[in-house]
Design an enzyme around this catalytic site. Sequence first.
Site, PDB file in Angstrom:
ATOM      1  N   HIS A 170      -1.336  -3.555   8.263  1.00 22.45           N
ATOM      2  CA  HIS A 170      -2.510  -3.270   9.100  1.00 22.45           C
ATOM      3  C   HIS A 170      -2.372  -3.839  10.509  1.00 22.45           C
ATOM      4  CE1 HIS A 170      -3.436  -7.235   7.539  1.00 22.45           C
ATOM      5  NE2 HIS A 170      -3.903  -6.794   6.395  1.00 22.45           N
TER       6      HIS A 170
ATOM      7  N   HIS B  68       0.502 -10.236   5.886  1.00 23.69           N
ATOM      8  CA  HIS B  68      -0.733 -10.321   6.684  1.00 23.69           C
ATOM      9  C   HIS B  68      -0.369 -11.146   7.908  1.00 23.69           C
ATOM     10  CE1 HIS B  68      -5.210 -10.430   7.212  1.00 23.69           C
ATOM     11  NE2 HIS B  68      -4.800 -11.320   8.088  1.00 23.69           N
TER      12      HIS B  68
ATOM     13  N   HIS C 291      -7.106  -2.368  -1.517  1.00 24.28           N
ATOM     14  CA  HIS C 291      -7.800  -3.340  -2.373  1.00 24.28           C
ATOM     15  C   HIS C 291      -8.735  -2.574  -3.311  1.00 24.28           C
ATOM     16  CE1 HIS C 291      -6.683  -6.736   0.307  1.00 24.28           C
ATOM     17  NE2 HIS C 291      -6.733  -5.791   1.238  1.00 24.28           N
TER      18      HIS C 291
ATOM     19  N   LYS D 179       3.023 -10.130  -1.522  1.00 22.80           N
ATOM     20  CA  LYS D 179       2.165 -10.155  -0.343  1.00 22.80           C
ATOM     21  C   LYS D 179       2.070 -11.562   0.198  1.00 22.80           C
ATOM     22  CE  LYS D 179      -0.825  -8.840   2.714  1.00 22.80           C
ATOM     23  NZ  LYS D 179      -2.148  -8.265   2.539  1.00 22.80           N
TER      24      LYS D 179
ATOM     25  N   ASP E  23      -6.002  -0.229   3.917  1.00 23.66           N
ATOM     26  CA  ASP E  23      -6.664  -1.539   3.813  1.00 23.66           C
ATOM     27  C   ASP E  23      -8.139  -1.368   3.444  1.00 23.66           C
ATOM     28  OD1 ASP E  23      -6.841  -4.303   3.725  1.00 23.66           O
ATOM     29  OD2 ASP E  23      -7.176  -4.508   5.884  1.00 23.66           O
TER      30      ASP E  23
ATOM     31  N   HIS F 157      -1.471   0.375   1.274  1.00 21.70           N
ATOM     32  CA  HIS F 157      -2.182  -0.926   1.335  1.00 21.70           C
ATOM     33  C   HIS F 157      -3.629  -0.720   0.906  1.00 21.70           C
ATOM     34  CE1 HIS F 157      -2.842  -5.011   3.340  1.00 21.70           C
ATOM     35  NE2 HIS F 157      -4.019  -4.665   2.838  1.00 21.70           N
TER      36      HIS F 157
END
Length: 347
Positions: A177, A139, A19, A102, A250, A17
């Site tokens: 997460h 999420h 970004h 996602k 994350d 995970h």
Amino acid sequence: MPPSIDTLTLTRPDDWHLHVRDGEALNTVVPHTAAQFGRAVIMPNLKPPVTTAAQALAYRSRIAAAVPRGMSFEPLMTLYLTDNLPPAEIARAKDAGVVALKLYPAGATTNSDAGVTNLRKTYRTLEAMQRAGLLLLVHGEVTSPDIDLFDREAVFIDQQLIPLRRDFPELKIVFEHITTREAAQYVESAGAFTAATITAHHLLYNRNAIFLGGVRPHFYCLPVLKRELHRQALVSAAISGAPQFFLGTDSAPHPAHLKEHASGCAGCYTAHAAMELYAQAFDAAGALDKLEGFASFFGADFYGLPRNSGQITLRRETWTPPASFAFGAAELKPLASGEALQWRLQN
Ligand code: NCD
Ligand code: ZN
């Protein structure tokens, strides 16, 4: 493995995970991840979000162009699920090598305005994913303003996840997460098609970190850090050796001036020292021998991908990472900027 061990060699890990943003930012953050991990699952919450296979392929090329020469790193691409992502896009995504979609509940976090307003609207697309073997990454927070911010994950399990699990029994779901004891308990008992990622910062810190000595915006992320009993439950899950819990940083870079702001962005940057931070958390729990399964095996197994073949080595060594990095024209401050770490990745 004796608890006093000073050198730790592991099969090259993966980050399930991550970004990395886009444009100039890639040149800062992609090399950090590529230095540590063989692969990373790339989140699609760009502006506008990545919603087609063609966009995912183009984004993958931009990420690949930021990998320093001599390093091998494979970005695993995802699409952003919206209310009207057509089921036909799933076959194109599968052909393009996209691994997952996602789910962001609309408004739950950074760049989630295009997120799902009602899961029912996505059911035909979820059916196509279940058939094609694409994963759903969740999420897991409700967004109703009447639900306390600290309770949003636990409420999501009852209101959304349990019905979703029942309606799609063979859809592989990763509860991303996780931050609560409730989430850890749910995933432990939810069967072979459900897994969870856990960040280093949720293993290392409880919510006091956000407020100690003044508001510390670099410890603010979503789902927000929770109280100590939840941190302990996450550590227990991570070191349990249960294969449904695996590594997902994350790591979520934002320009420092937008975090140090009256309405600061959510997201902690940890990619610069990800494995060092996880090693610190596992070491503190006396469980360094459990790090390799969590970091290098269980994620690949759940995704149905081969485990990596190379290795990395971490050494016990006190060092302080840079307090900030250039981030395009802005500055990027990592989590716990300026603080010493106890483990260091060897080149
Ligand atoms: C993430 C981001 O900045 O993109 N922020 C965060 O606090 N984790 C989005 C997300 O994963 O929720
Ligand atoms: Zn994220």
